[in-house]
Design a protein around this motif. Sequence first.
Motif, PDB file in Angstrom:
ATOM      1  N   ASP A   1      35.089  43.983  50.301  1.00 15.62           N
ATOM      2  CA  ASP A   1      36.279  44.844  50.225  1.00 15.62           C
ATOM      3  C   ASP A   1      36.504  45.422  48.829  1.00 15.62           C
ATOM      4  O   ASP A   1      37.641  45.548  48.355  1.00 15.62           O
ATOM      5  CB  ASP A   1      37.525  44.072  50.674  1.00 15.62           C
ATOM      6  CG  ASP A   1      37.434  43.629  52.120  1.00 15.62           C
ATOM      7  OD1 ASP A   1      36.822  44.361  52.922  1.00 15.62           O
ATOM      8  OD2 ASP A   1      37.961  42.545  52.448  1.00 15.62           O
ATOM      9  N   GLY A   2      35.406  45.780  48.176  1.00 15.95           N
ATOM     10  CA  GLY A   2      35.520  46.449  46.881  1.00 15.95           C
ATOM     11  C   GLY A   2      35.864  45.532  45.731  1.00 15.95           C
ATOM     12  O   GLY A   2      36.559  45.960  44.787  1.00 15.95           O
ATOM     13  N   ILE A   3      35.362  44.308  45.747  1.00 13.38           N
ATOM     14  CA  ILE A   3      35.698  43.375  44.669  1.00 13.38           C
ATOM     15  C   ILE A   3      35.086  43.815  43.341  1.00 13.38           C
ATOM     16  O   ILE A   3      35.588  43.448  42.272  1.00 13.38           O
ATOM     17  CB  ILE A   3      35.245  41.949  45.039  1.00 13.38           C
ATOM     18  CG1 ILE A   3      35.894  40.939  44.084  1.00 13.38           C
ATOM     19  CG2 ILE A   3      33.718  41.836  45.023  1.00 13.38           C
ATOM     20  CD1 ILE A   3      35.660  39.497  44.480  1.00 13.38           C
TER      21      ILE A   3
ATOM     22  N   ASP B   1      37.340  34.132  41.405  1.00 15.40           N
ATOM     23  CA  ASP B   1      36.529  35.325  41.215  1.00 15.40           C
ATOM     24  C   ASP B   1      37.339  36.610  41.282  1.00 15.40           C
ATOM     25  O   ASP B   1      36.853  37.680  40.906  1.00 15.40           O
ATOM     26  CB  ASP B   1      35.386  35.368  42.223  1.00 15.40           C
ATOM     27  CG  ASP B   1      35.873  35.379  43.661  1.00 15.40           C
ATOM     28  OD1 ASP B   1      37.104  35.308  43.866  1.00 15.40           O
ATOM     29  OD2 ASP B   1      35.026  35.469  44.573  1.00 15.40           O
ATOM     30  N   GLU B   2      38.580  36.553  41.748  1.00 18.43           N
ATOM     31  CA  GLU B   2      39.440  37.733  41.725  1.00 18.43           C
ATOM     32  C   GLU B   2      39.855  38.105  40.301  1.00 18.43           C
ATOM     33  O   GLU B   2      40.262  39.235  40.054  1.00 18.43           O
ATOM     34  CB  GLU B   2      40.689  37.483  42.565  1.00 18.43           C
ATOM     35  CG  GLU B   2      40.435  37.343  44.049  1.00 18.43           C
ATOM     36  CD  GLU B   2      40.158  38.672  44.721  1.00 18.43           C
ATOM     37  OE1 GLU B   2      40.575  39.705  44.150  1.00 18.43           O
ATOM     38  OE2 GLU B   2      39.529  38.686  45.790  1.00 18.43           O
TER      39      GLU B   2
ATOM     40  N   GLY C   1      27.825  53.232  47.919  1.00 17.39           N
ATOM     41  CA  GLY C   1      28.640  52.893  49.082  1.00 17.39           C
ATOM     42  C   GLY C   1      28.623  51.405  49.391  1.00 17.39           C
ATOM     43  O   GLY C   1      29.665  50.806  49.690  1.00 17.39           O
ATOM     44  N   GLU C   2      27.435  50.767  49.297  1.00 20.47           N
ATOM     45  CA  GLU C   2      27.340  49.335  49.562  1.00 20.47           C
ATOM     46  C   GLU C   2      28.072  48.528  48.491  1.00 20.47           C
ATOM     47  O   GLU C   2      28.694  47.500  48.799  1.00 20.47           O
ATOM     48  CB  GLU C   2      25.880  48.920  49.638  1.00 20.47           C
ATOM     49  CG  GLU C   2      25.134  49.482  50.833  1.00 20.47           C
ATOM     50  CD  GLU C   2      23.669  49.099  50.818  1.00 20.47           C
ATOM     51  OE1 GLU C   2      23.288  48.284  49.944  1.00 20.47           O
ATOM     52  OE2 GLU C   2      22.909  49.618  51.655  1.00 20.47           O
TER      53      GLU C   2
END
Length: 311
Positions: free
Chosen positions: A96-98, A252-253, A89-90
Amino acid sequence: MTGHATPALRKTPPAAGTTPGTAQAPPAPGAAGPAPRRTALLPTAALILGALYCLLPVAWVVVAATKADDELFSTFTFLPGTGLADNLGELTAYRDGIYWKWMGNSVLYAGLGALLSTVVSAFAGYALAVYRFRGRELFFNVMLTGVLMPPVILAIPQYLLMAEADLTDSYLSVLLPLILSPYGVYLGRIYAEAAIPAELVEAGRVDGAGEWRIFTRIAVPMLGPGLVTIFLFQFVAIWNNFLLPFIMLGDDEKFPMTVGLFTLLKQGASQPALYTLVITGALLAVLPLIALFLVIQRFWSLDLLSGAVKS
């Protein structure tokens, strides 16, 4: 004729190397009999040690991913913890889920890169195996020098070329250098020479088939196991690739999973709570490779059965 009954003689099979019905001499005193069959303990022990050496880090990652922050360094190394669900979960909630963005980038780089590399290797390997042209061996030998070069030597020149083309910090800057694989071309040629008889190619030409049709209808089905092998090797190599995307990318995206986990690991020096996220992310990163191998193994068997040609 006497009254004593003659004892029955026990028949024994003739010894190896003798003719049935011939008298056999008794074994000499002290002569050794056939050596008992012994189990090859040394090779078996070596294989077991090799398997443990390879699987022990994986087992540590699986166990460590189940531990919470306060359990990671305070409990026994191989004692499972109670924080796997919290860690997942963490990891999903981090920025935001990167992490899943990094995982998707890795699937893009590895899947598309391995597919394009396999196609190029198939074309090049088939051409080097079937056609005779001037400079063929020279080209092949120059290509093989790329296998001997470590990636760190090629990374800086590749970055400079991408910078001249204004492609750095883009998806293409990672994909384009991965399309041509010297090792894939080598495997493609070796397998094409072994799997495609020259007589079969000549028969296709006599029947009026063009070169493209011969390649797509005759060569590609016979090259199936080799192409699957090239795809698997390239996918694993690109999936685990770190240096090239680390040099090419700044956003980093666009990071793959390897570079993204490295950035998390560096931040863990000041925020130890991130160590559990790095370990959990590493565990999740192994699962696609295991699934890919299990799926491709099925196609390996099918291709090996369907690619045979009777001479």
